[in-house]
Design an enzyme around this catalytic site. Structure first.
Site: not given
Length: 394
Positions: A155, A220, A249
């Site tokens: 991320s 996600d 996610h």
């Protein structure tokens, strides 16, 4: 102004756990240990683990950050893990143990400035300084070279990961887990770069020369999987990506395909010896050099590969793509390799010298002046500005 924009972007981009899930304390023997803030006990038996080193590192921006180094006696490679948002090392220790054992690697994880027990305030450039300090520690303290290093970014961690990967051309590999194209592109679908944008991975991914593995969940809802798809397409050396169906996610580690695919990637990176890796890098650089090299002085590519006429004024004597010099006074003309007739207008290798055109009965300019300075003559190729195939001179 840039400082204010950076501070404003940091408020919306970074969410460190508050309070931190651990603290760093020094034992009587001088060794650092991580202690849980909830129970005041060493996290997951970390104090009794001789394979774990808890480190305090100084960054070039004046912050002290915490790092974990987990040693695996059977490891051949080392993984530098940059975690995602809203997490710190106290929450990731169990995951690090699993990755160390299943992937058979040494693992270095760290907290960004302002996360966990690291001091300072988080910002884009602070995370860049953080990962640079960790990489320097791996080099000096543990003797890890970039040829034996795999960068892992999850991320937000894809930002510092690609920042470092773009500067290390001999990395063994890069893993982008739910990576982002840029900070602003996560919030809204924009196609342009803005001054307030952070982590412009869309520009840095092109500079990474090592194999890149992209892992992303199709469901996600924080970072759309299209981010990962585009990062994979833009990578120079993209490894087979992993699109986890139904993955979100923060739960990709729970899917069996995740660790299975990641293990295969690490094993292939282990089997890639230094000689093969350097040869692959040389081939990539040569292809890039050829694609960026200028064609020739006259900027005309011969459509027939058999044409070997050299341009007398080309800066590269070995250039075989020039038909001839673009100057009208040039007396060097190219014969067609098929018919060897300079008056043949069917061959692409027909001479470009205007003197031969005047002799050809099939050559009919649109303008009757026959002057080189006349820009209305589309057939006067040296003065043609359109450079399109519709032009008769092409």
């Amino acid at each position: 102004m840039g400082c204010l924009v950076s501070q404003l972007a940091a408020k919306f981009a970074f969410f460190p756990p508050s309070p931190a899930t651990y603290q760093v304390k020094k034992r009587d023997d001088g060794r650092l240990v991580a202690v849980s803030t909830a129970s005041s006990m060493p996290i997951s038996g970390a104090a009794d683990d001789p394979s774990l080193d808890v480190l305090l590192l100084d960054t070039k921006r004046g912050n002290k950050i915490v790092a974990y180094y987990l040693k695996n006696p059977y490891a051949r490679l080392t993984m530098l893990y940059s975690h995602g948002n809203a997490a710190d090392l106290g929450q990731l220790y169990d995951l690090f143990l699993q990755l160390k054992a299943n992937l058979r690697v040494n693992l270095m994880g760290y907290d960004y400035s302002g996360y966990g027990a690291s001091n300072g305030k988080p910002s884009e450039f602070d995370t860049y300084a953080d990962i640079e300090a960790v990489y320097q520690c791996l080099q000096t303290e543990y003797g890890v070279s970039q040829e034996d290093l795999i960068l892992y970014g999850q991320s937000v961690g894809s930002g510092p990961t690609l920042h470092l990967a773009a500067r290390l051309p001999r990395l063994r590999g890069v893993v982008l887990h739910s990576g982002i194209l840029s900070g602003l592109r996560v919030l809204c679908h924009v196609k342009f770069a803005f001054c307030c944008d952070i982590y412009k991975n869309v520009n840095k991914i092109r500079k990474v020369k090592s194999p890149v593995l992209v892992i992303h969940g199709t469901e996600d809802d924080v970072v759309n999987w299209l981010h990962g798809e585009r990062l994979c397409k833009m990578a120079r050396d993209a490894y087979e990506p992993l699109w986890i169906k139904g993955g979100g996610h923060c739960n990709l580690e729970l899917y069996p395909d995740y660790i299975r695919h990641l293990c295969r990637f690490v094993q292939e990176m282990e089997n890639m010896n230094t000689k093969a890796r350097l040869q692959k890098i040389r081939q990539t650089l040569q292809l890039q050099k050829r694609s960026n090299a200028p064609t020739c002085c006259c900027n005309i590519k011969c459509p027939k590969p058999r044409c070997t006429t050299k341009c007398p004024e080309c800066p590269k004597p070995s250039c075989t793509e020039c038909l001839e010099c673009p100057k009208p006074s040039c007396t060097n003309w190219t014969k067609c390799l098929e018919c060897s007739k300079p008056s043949c207008t069917k061959c692409w290798c027909w001479p470009r010298c205007p003197k031969w055109r005047l002799k050809c009965p099939k050559w009919k300019p649109k303008c009757g002046c026959l002057q080189p300075s006349c820009i209305k003559c589309s057939c006067w190729w040296s003065k043609c500005s359109c450079r399109q195939p519709k032009c008769w001179c092409w």
